[in-house]
Design a protein around this motif. Sequence first.
Motif, short mmCIF file in Angstrom:
data_model
loop_
_atom_site.label_atom_id
_atom_site.label_comp_id
_atom_site.label_asym_id
_atom_site.label_seq_id
_atom_site.Cartn_x
_atom_site.Cartn_y
_atom_site.Cartn_z
N HIS A 131 0.86 -1.18 0.00
CA HIS A 131 0.00 0.00 0.00
C HIS A 131 0.90 1.23 0.00
O HIS A 131 2.12 1.12 0.17
N GLU A 132 0.30 2.39 -0.20
CA GLU A 132 1.04 3.66 -0.18
C GLU A 132 0.37 4.65 0.76
O GLU A 132 0.33 5.85 0.51
N LYS A 133 -0.15 4.13 1.86
CA LYS A 133 -0.86 4.94 2.85
C LYS A 133 0.10 5.39 3.96
O LYS A 133 0.99 4.63 4.34
N PRO A 134 -0.07 6.60 4.48
CA PRO A 134 0.84 7.09 5.52
C PRO A 134 0.71 6.29 6.82
O PRO A 134 -0.37 5.83 7.18
N VAL A 135 1.84 6.18 7.52
CA VAL A 135 1.89 5.50 8.81
C VAL A 135 2.52 6.45 9.82
O VAL A 135 3.67 6.87 9.65
#
Length: 203
Positions: A131-135
Amino acid sequence: MRNQKINALCVYCGSSAGHDPAHAAAARALGRQMADRAIALVYGGGHVGLMGIIADAVLDAGGQVTGVIPSALMDSEVGHDTLTSLLIVKDMHERKARMAELADGFIALPGGIGTLEELFEVWTWLQLGYHEKPVGLLNVQGFYDALLRFLDNQQQAGFLRNEHRALLIDDRDTSRLLDRVTQFAMPAGVSFFSRRAAQTLGP
């Protein structure tokens, strides 16, 4: 790469409130600010500890909350019965997958080993390119300082790439962390899969 709009954030946190009142205060502040920004909460569905505190804060501020809880934990974590939506699933694997699917990004508050396990899983997925979602990590009054030092040691010892260490957004300030999370854009060529694809294609 352009950053994606954050409509919902998955927040990982403790099913206890901890000893320091600052932890509960941070959960309330994060919940209120998410609601103020029209960001829905996705979380573990419990009514106890920091889980219940942040859910109540979002709801009290007029926000939307979706809880995801395994049937076996409905009693021990006391499933929240006034959420916008409460999804009951069969096990922890389905819980985590469903939460990740529903959210556009992830933030960890203080918590125990379950919180750490969830945080490291989605960070690993980001590093790999699933995925390319912020953490993000809300480091309330230095709660995660020792963990961040350990990660820096991993980086210096050659077990954690610099660009992958930089993918974890950590901040002590709630508003600033939300700003950084909502502005996140995955750098090109950083994930494992994107590097492998570039090597396959060649110059």
